[in-house]
Design a protein around this motif. Sequence first.
Motif, PDB file in Angstrom:
ATOM      1  N   PHE A  99     -10.000  -7.870  24.218  1.00 19.22           N
ATOM      2  CA  PHE A  99      -8.747  -8.613  24.251  1.00 19.22           C
ATOM      3  C   PHE A  99      -7.765  -8.061  23.216  1.00 19.22           C
ATOM      4  CE2 PHE A  99      -6.441 -12.500  22.649  1.00 19.22           C
ATOM      5  CZ  PHE A  99      -5.547 -12.592  23.710  1.00 19.22           C
ATOM      6  N   ILE A 100      -8.240  -7.848  21.993  1.00 22.39           N
ATOM      7  CA  ILE A 100      -7.373  -7.331  20.936  1.00 22.39           C
ATOM      8  C   ILE A 100      -7.070  -5.853  21.164  1.00 22.39           C
ATOM      9  CG2 ILE A 100      -7.094  -7.006  18.456  1.00 22.39           C
ATOM     10  CD1 ILE A 100      -7.141  -9.924  19.364  1.00 22.39           C
ATOM     11  N   TYR A 101      -8.081  -5.090  21.528  1.00 23.31           N
ATOM     12  CA  TYR A 101      -7.905  -3.647  21.739  1.00 23.31           C
ATOM     13  C   TYR A 101      -6.863  -3.376  22.823  1.00 23.31           C
ATOM     14  CZ  TYR A 101      -9.082   1.256  22.638  1.00 23.31           C
ATOM     15  OH  TYR A 101      -9.030   2.628  22.804  1.00 23.31           O
ATOM     16  N   SER A 102      -6.961  -4.089  23.949  1.00 22.84           N
ATOM     17  CA  SER A 102      -6.028  -3.863  25.053  1.00 22.84           C
ATOM     18  C   SER A 102      -4.607  -4.241  24.655  1.00 22.84           C
ATOM     19  CB  SER A 102      -6.468  -4.647  26.291  1.00 22.84           C
ATOM     20  OG  SER A 102      -6.494  -6.045  26.037  1.00 22.84           O
ATOM     21  N   PHE A 103      -4.471  -5.293  23.854  1.00 26.19           N
ATOM     22  CA  PHE A 103      -3.150  -5.693  23.363  1.00 26.19           C
ATOM     23  C   PHE A 103      -2.531  -4.576  22.534  1.00 26.19           C
ATOM     24  CE2 PHE A 103      -0.963  -7.449  19.571  1.00 26.19           C
ATOM     25  CZ  PHE A 103       0.193  -7.929  20.190  1.00 26.19           C
ATOM     26  N   LEU A 104      -3.311  -3.993  21.637  1.00 25.23           N
ATOM     27  CA  LEU A 104      -2.791  -2.932  20.785  1.00 25.23           C
ATOM     28  C   LEU A 104      -2.525  -1.657  21.581  1.00 25.23           C
ATOM     29  CD1 LEU A 104      -5.082  -3.513  17.676  1.00 25.23           C
ATOM     30  CD2 LEU A 104      -2.619  -3.904  17.806  1.00 25.23           C
ATOM     31  N   LYS A 105      -3.364  -1.377  22.569  1.00 24.11           N
ATOM     32  CA  LYS A 105      -3.158  -0.184  23.386  1.00 24.11           C
ATOM     33  C   LYS A 105      -1.866  -0.298  24.191  1.00 24.11           C
ATOM     34  CE  LYS A 105      -5.552   2.953  26.537  1.00 24.11           C
ATOM     35  NZ  LYS A 105      -6.793   3.174  27.337  1.00 24.11           N
ATOM     36  N   LEU A 106      -1.643  -1.481  24.766  1.00 20.70           N
ATOM     37  CA  LEU A 106      -0.391  -1.709  25.503  1.00 20.70           C
ATOM     38  C   LEU A 106       0.821  -1.648  24.576  1.00 20.70           C
ATOM     39  CD1 LEU A 106      -1.472  -4.604  27.891  1.00 20.70           C
ATOM     40  CD2 LEU A 106      -0.837  -2.285  28.569  1.00 20.70           C
ATOM     41  N   SER A 107       0.586  -1.890  23.303  1.00 16.72           N
ATOM     42  CA  SER A 107       1.677  -1.851  22.330  1.00 16.72           C
ATOM     43  C   SER A 107       2.016  -0.431  21.886  1.00 16.72           C
ATOM     44  CB  SER A 107       1.314  -2.693  21.104  1.00 16.72           C
ATOM     45  OG  SER A 107       1.023  -4.025  21.491  1.00 16.72           O
ATOM     46  N   GLY A 108       1.227   0.542  22.340  1.00 17.07           N
ATOM     47  CA  GLY A 108       1.566   1.938  22.081  1.00 17.07           C
ATOM     48  C   GLY A 108       0.760   2.627  21.010  1.00 17.07           C
ATOM     49  N   TYR A 109      -0.251   1.975  20.455  1.00 15.78           N
ATOM     50  CA  TYR A 109      -1.062   2.608  19.430  1.00 15.78           C
ATOM     51  C   TYR A 109      -2.081   3.564  20.061  1.00 15.78           C
ATOM     52  CZ  TYR A 109       0.828  -0.864  16.195  1.00 15.78           C
ATOM     53  OH  TYR A 109       1.668  -1.640  15.431  1.00 15.78           O
ATOM     54  N   LYS A 110      -2.434   4.612  19.332  1.00 18.05           N
ATOM     55  CA  LYS A 110      -3.434   5.565  19.809  1.00 18.05           C
ATOM     56  C   LYS A 110      -4.816   4.916  19.819  1.00 18.05           C
ATOM     57  CE  LYS A 110      -0.913   9.634  18.197  1.00 18.05           C
ATOM     58  NZ  LYS A 110      -0.956  10.843  17.327  1.00 18.05           N
ATOM     59  N   CYS A 114      -6.208   1.899  17.587  1.00 17.76           N
ATOM     60  CA  CYS A 114      -6.516   0.601  18.207  1.00 17.76           C
ATOM     61  C   CYS A 114      -7.881   0.104  17.768  1.00 17.76           C
ATOM     62  CB  CYS A 114      -6.478   0.727  19.733  1.00 17.76           C
ATOM     63  SG  CYS A 114      -4.840   0.927  20.428  1.00 17.76           S
ATOM     64  N   LYS A 115      -8.848   0.996  17.767  1.00 24.73           N
ATOM     65  CA  LYS A 115     -10.208   0.601  17.382  1.00 24.73           C
ATOM     66  C   LYS A 115     -10.240   0.154  15.923  1.00 24.73           C
ATOM     67  CE  LYS A 115     -14.963   2.290  17.091  1.00 24.73           C
ATOM     68  NZ  LYS A 115     -15.884   3.433  17.359  1.00 24.73           N
TER      69      LYS A 115
END
Length: 317
Positions: A99-110, A114-115
Amino acid sequence: MNESSNNLIILDNVSRFYGEVLGINRVTLSLKPGITSLVGPNGAGKTTLMNLITGLIRPSRGRISVLGVSPSEPQKLFRLVGYATQFDSFPKGLSGYQFIYSFLKLSGYKPSKCKEMTLSVIEQVGLSDVAQRKVAAYSKGMRQRIRLAQAIAHDPRVIVLDEPLNGLDPLVRAETIALFRRYADEGRHVIISSHVMHEVDMISDEVVFISGGYVIAEGQIQNVRNEIKQERPLQMLVRCKKPAALASRAFEQDNVVEARILTEGDAVLIKTRDVDQFCKSLNYLAMEGIDIESMAPIDDDANSVYEYLIGDEEASK
């Protein structure tokens, strides 16, 4: 010295209407870093105010600036603001980590970033042991914490939280409040809404009282209380072994407007317009042989101030 607008959340004569329904009206605020609590009954306008600050809705009139950024600039605002709403819904099938990882990935982080950020924020909210468990299997308190994790995952300077302490057990609640305090001490804005008045008293640097879409008072609890004390004297409960003598001597003080012995017999209810002066007089009375066991204000809190500001009937809704 005036603080830079780049460090303030400013609402200048802001109104929001939903058709003919009032959300908030003519709100003017300048919020400094720290913990600000929004206090008011359901429908008062707290959520509307938070949605305006986070850019989810636009004002019908007025101007908003969040650390110098307008909500009409959503990409800039997103980097500054994290928001956890009351809505308890999540994408199906995801674990807390996903849930958190996908949010950060959609936000543009590598992916590597993200991890790193996901593991860090999940640890901050105390969910490392259940990070790989499906969110659907979380308790209410765990779901509350994973929503908080999403709000702070991208390290925002403004954190807006709608009833963030609901559903938390006492230990986790204390840990979460400590997290809020840490963020505030770092110079961030933490804006929360709460119905739990003793928590508002305990954690808030500033309080904004809202009723019917209007801000009716704002500032530190003590400052608001001091502004209204001439109209409503502060009530003090004093316990002693000679309540009749205390009541009699209290009436001699110019600052005391009432002294009443309570039914239990060892306590006196004092109403005073000047707490500092009354406390000094108690010291003299103690030296004269009136044994003072304890003294405490009984209405110097957010709940009492709010009830006075809007009336007991509305505050109890």
